[in-house]
Write a protein that holds these residues in place. Sequence first.
Motif, PDB file in Angstrom:
ATOM      1  N   ALA B 182       0.825  -1.213   0.000  1.00  0.00           N
ATOM      2  CA  ALA B 182       0.000   0.000   0.000  1.00  0.00           C
ATOM      3  C   ALA B 182       0.861   1.266   0.000  1.00  0.00           C
ATOM      4  O   ALA B 182       0.496   2.274  -0.593  1.00  0.00           O
ATOM      5  CB  ALA B 182      -0.938  -0.001   1.207  1.00  0.00           C
ATOM      6  N   ILE B 183       2.022   1.191   0.647  1.00  0.00           N
ATOM      7  CA  ILE B 183       2.844   2.401   0.738  1.00  0.00           C
ATOM      8  C   ILE B 183       3.990   2.417  -0.275  1.00  0.00           C
ATOM      9  O   ILE B 183       4.737   3.387  -0.352  1.00  0.00           O
ATOM     10  CB  ILE B 183       3.427   2.590   2.171  1.00  0.00           C
ATOM     11  CG1 ILE B 183       4.369   1.440   2.530  1.00  0.00           C
ATOM     12  CG2 ILE B 183       2.314   2.701   3.201  1.00  0.00           C
ATOM     13  CD1 ILE B 183       5.130   1.673   3.828  1.00  0.00           C
ATOM     14  N   ALA B 184       4.094   1.328  -1.064  1.00  0.00           N
ATOM     15  CA  ALA B 184       5.241   1.199  -1.968  1.00  0.00           C
ATOM     16  C   ALA B 184       5.283   2.283  -3.043  1.00  0.00           C
ATOM     17  O   ALA B 184       6.343   2.613  -3.554  1.00  0.00           O
ATOM     18  CB  ALA B 184       5.239  -0.179  -2.627  1.00  0.00           C
ATOM     19  N   GLY B 185       4.127   2.821  -3.394  1.00  0.00           N
ATOM     20  CA  GLY B 185       4.082   3.814  -4.464  1.00  0.00           C
ATOM     21  C   GLY B 185       4.148   5.240  -3.953  1.00  0.00           C
ATOM     22  O   GLY B 185       3.874   6.173  -4.706  1.00  0.00           O
ATOM     23  N   ASP B 186       4.485   5.406  -2.677  1.00  0.00           N
ATOM     24  CA  ASP B 186       4.609   6.731  -2.087  1.00  0.00           C
ATOM     25  C   ASP B 186       3.324   7.540  -2.297  1.00  0.00           C
ATOM     26  O   ASP B 186       3.344   8.633  -2.871  1.00  0.00           O
ATOM     27  CB  ASP B 186       5.799   7.454  -2.739  1.00  0.00           C
ATOM     28  CG  ASP B 186       6.274   8.604  -1.879  1.00  0.00           C
ATOM     29  OD1 ASP B 186       5.878   8.660  -0.707  1.00  0.00           O
ATOM     30  OD2 ASP B 186       7.029   9.444  -2.398  1.00  0.00           O
TER      31      ASP B 186
END
Lengths: 288, 340
Positions: B182-186
């Motif tokens: 969920a946070i990998a794409g900033d």
Amino acid sequence: MTSSPALVSAPRAESPLAASAPGSAAAPRTRRLPRLLGLAAAELSLLRRNRMQLGTAIVLPLALPFFFLPLAQNGASGAALAGVLGTGFVVVLLFVVYYNLLSAYVARRQDLVLKRLRTGEASDATVLAATATPALLLAAVMITLTTALSIPLLDLPLPENPLVLALGLGLGAVMLVPLALVTANITRTVESAQVTSLPAMAVLMIGAGGILPLDLLPEWAARLITFLPSAPITALVRLGWLGIDADGAAVAGADAWLLTAGQTGILLAWTLVGALIVREHFRWEPRG
Amino acid sequence: MTTLDQAPTTTGSTGSTGTTASAATTSTDATDIAADIVLQASGLSRRYGRGKDSYLAVDGLDLTLHRGELFGLLGTNGAGKTSTLEVLEGLARPTDGTVRVFGHDPYRERRAVRPRQGLMLQTGGFPADLTALEALRMWSRTLSTPRPVLDVLADVDLADRAGTRISSLSGGELRRLDLASAIAGDPELLFLDEPTTGLDPESRARAWELIASLKARGTTIVLTTHYLDEAESLADRLAIMHRGQIVREGTVADVVAGHAARIRATLPASAPALPELQGEAVRSPEGRLEVTTSSLPEDLHTLLTWARSAGVELSSLDARAASLESVFLEIAGSTHTLEG
């Protein structure tokens, strides 16, 4: 415990709406190929780890020429052999592309991988194409090897028009992707693919001339069979390799182009029909 | 722990965010505030099925989220949280009403919205035969602005499990991998659907820290959770959903305001009559006392003074102010009254 300092110390740029307006529409387009390759790389790792699938995909094409060795030793002509080899190629495609992909799509759906990928940035088409990419590449490599092995082993002539041969096999392989996806809709588990794949496998083998002796069928039935999705594959293999049509008559010049166009048309039509069904009806999540 | 230290600050800033929110909903002409709106939903409804068997999961929901706020969406099971979230995330089309995320329709204009949002689903969805690192890398390669995969794994404490197959990860580890993707794409806007369900207390505290740090750098976050303490300590604003509608909305203080406090104790049967209280007192034949009051300090004082002078022993005395939990239980309890 420390919270990641990199995150905290980097305040985000302000004015988000201004940032979104220019360039954001162009971005997804340029990212399409890297996305496809990134997903395909993961699929390749999965294929490498599936010994059974990988084994079949490698052994079957390599074994194919040896099945025809007794025929060749019995004095069958190179032309006759190249003809039946077309049917053999369809069988290889059915296992390496159709059946492999059917299991892969069902497994990805069961694992909710398709559902997850659909929530991201990749388009539906990219997600589905990525799974197909390694299988298609593997099929291309293996069929090339099989052809290269068959020519000296079975004493076959060199293909007269390799491009037509490649066109038939390539389009044929691509046509099997939507067919696998449509079959996945009626396949709940990877195990049940053994059963749900049978109808299409049987029909496509008939179309490839592998089950019914086509010249013993009534005219109308034989004609009908030429419109099955696998029939153009054999027809294009025959034309590309030996330069002959279904009756064994030599075809050249404009006639050859016409035959190629017609057979290509049949393959494209099936691919298109399959793709449309997939677009409207593909089941992305397991049944509840 | 950092989260505890931050709690007062969070509540402090909460008040101002709450005011801005109500200002924005009443005066739409304030363009500087409108530009700060990340997500706006109005009249949102979602109906499953058709005809007689149809079921209205979301019923006319309005919601406005501002940049940088952490919004908690609470509700009982089946209250419509996930149905709402799916519409806000652009995964489903609303039956009625509109959603705008960064000014776009998240369903039809997903190409404009998806690169800027991150989703944490309840479902997992990684191929069992990939390793944690491979799975996250696969996901990251689909993103427009991926962060380094190893950094993201480290953020969720999975760096040492990078080479482990998905099929061998524990439930909590899988949940953390979900958070990682969920946070990998900033993302600028992050949806977290029950992010800490199934986590052990330590991982949960770590997840809270991570969420707080994302918020600190300006990420707008929508969080659903079963844990009220999670919402209480993380959320600037929250809404409690019940039967497809938002029944309470605001800061924790807003939501709790106006709800009665409660005093409980056990009295000997021989105890004399109770003194005059501001709240309402109920005495059971078994000697249990329950006082529901909006003047907790006064009533508690009266009760204690009375007990001392009358020589009554108040055993298992328990006095508590209205909390998110008591409000939530009251709302959840109304289901049973209506259904039963």
